[in-house]
Write a protein that holds these residues in place. Structure first.
Motif, mmCIF file in Angstrom:
data_model
loop_
_atom_site.group_PDB
_atom_site.id
_atom_site.type_symbol
_atom_site.label_atom_id
_atom_site.label_comp_id
_atom_site.label_asym_id
_atom_site.label_seq_id
_atom_site.Cartn_x
_atom_site.Cartn_y
_atom_site.Cartn_z
ATOM 1 N N GLU A 1 33.845 28.768 38.630
ATOM 2 C CA GLU A 1 33.971 28.406 39.749
ATOM 3 C C GLU A 1 35.482 27.757 39.926
ATOM 4 O OE1 GLU A 1 29.683 26.497 40.678
ATOM 5 O OE2 GLU A 1 31.235 25.153 39.777
ATOM 6 N N VAL B 1 37.672 31.134 40.355
ATOM 7 C CA VAL B 1 37.324 31.787 41.765
ATOM 8 C C VAL B 1 38.034 30.866 42.762
ATOM 9 C CG1 VAL B 1 35.545 32.132 43.358
ATOM 10 C CG2 VAL B 1 35.275 33.076 40.752
ATOM 11 N N ASN C 1 41.690 31.704 42.531
ATOM 12 C CA ASN C 1 41.940 32.818 43.008
ATOM 13 C C ASN C 1 41.839 33.113 44.798
ATOM 14 O OD1 ASN C 1 42.480 35.311 41.047
ATOM 15 N ND2 ASN C 1 41.246 33.635 40.040
ATOM 16 N N ILE C 2 40.844 32.449 45.177
ATOM 17 C CA ILE C 2 40.735 32.714 46.663
ATOM 18 C C ILE C 2 42.030 31.892 47.435
ATOM 19 C CG2 ILE C 2 39.338 31.768 48.686
ATOM 20 C CD1 ILE C 2 36.880 32.193 46.842
ATOM 21 N N SER D 1 38.564 38.059 35.105
ATOM 22 C CA SER D 1 37.710 38.595 35.970
ATOM 23 C C SER D 1 36.783 39.506 35.138
ATOM 24 C CB SER D 1 38.561 39.485 36.988
ATOM 25 O OG SER D 1 39.436 38.658 37.658
ATOM 26 N N TRP E 1 33.193 34.888 45.536
ATOM 27 C CA TRP E 1 34.357 35.444 45.181
ATOM 28 C C TRP E 1 34.539 36.723 46.163
ATOM 29 C CZ3 TRP E 1 36.827 37.456 40.169
ATOM 30 C CH2 TRP E 1 38.220 37.833 40.196
ATOM 31 N N GLU F 1 34.532 35.921 50.051
ATOM 32 C CA GLU F 1 35.659 35.604 50.115
ATOM 33 C C GLU F 1 36.909 36.382 50.489
ATOM 34 O OE1 GLU F 1 36.362 32.370 51.684
ATOM 35 O OE2 GLU F 1 34.419 32.722 52.101
ATOM 36 N N TYR F 2 37.127 37.350 49.229
ATOM 37 C CA TYR F 2 38.072 38.282 49.363
ATOM 38 C C TYR F 2 37.894 39.220 50.637
ATOM 39 C CZ TYR F 2 41.062 37.330 45.251
ATOM 40 O OH TYR F 2 42.108 36.868 44.375
#
Length: 187
Positions: free
Chosen positions: A65, A68, A71-72, A106, A126, A129-130
């Motif tokens: 979590e 991610v 990363n977001i 990843s 993830w 959101e991407y």
């Protein structure tokens, strides 16, 4: 790329354990992640881990979590200020230019999601959101192709014995992301 070391957070023992868990996953894989290895990397007593997390699965899910979320946030930062097709494609190149640490995590997230509903939910979040970020700038079909390219590159970079030159990523994006896919009004 974020290193998932709690940017913007005050460091706490719990955060140090989460960071150490990500490092252990990166080095040994999820399958070989243990409380003992995480405690050793975090420099904490074994009991600290069981104090903060009910079991290893909770720790692994929490670590993913964090990974991610970082990363977001990083992806959003890369797209900040995008106002043209050229700046949007430049942002994509930055997003795709990630560290081996990120690529390995990843792939581990992807593999774990296949067998864990909790991790699958993190992985789905993830991707959603991407896709939300990409869809701000590119049409739906292109956004989905960008996602597919990202997943393919993650798996390819982890399984290939050949170096993965950045120019290959740039060429793939150039072939997929066409000027006609750009959405003019983002805000």
């Amino acid at each position: 790329m974020p290193d998932s070391k709690g940017h913007g957070r005050s460091s706490s023992r719990r955060d140090e354990i989460i960071d150490a868990c990500l490092d252990v996953i990166c080095e040994f894989g999820v399958a070989n992640t243990t409380h003992r290895k995480v405690a050793e990397v975090a420099g904490v007593a074994l009991g600290s881990i069981t104090y903060h997390f009910k079991d290893l699965n909770e720790l692994i899910v929490t670590a993913f979590e964090r990974f991610v979320a970082d990363n977001i946030r990083w992806c959003e930062e890369n797209f900040a200020g995008v106002d043209s097709f050229e700046s949007a494609t430049a942002a994509l190149l930055r997003v795709f230019s990630v560290s081996d640490h990120t690529i390995i995590l990843s792939a581990e997230l992807y593999a774990r999601a296949l067998h864990s509903p909790e991790v699958a939910a993190v992985f789905s979040h993830w991707l959603a959101e991407y896709n939300r970020i990409y869809s701000t700038y590119f049409d739906d079909a292109t956004s989905r192709m960008i996602d597919a390219l990202w997943l393919g590159l993650v798996l390819n970079r982890n399984s290939s014995t050949h170096e993965h030159p950045e120019i290959l990523t740039a060429q793939a994006l150039e072939r997929i992301v066409l000027p006609t896919s750009y959405i003019e009004s983002q805000q």
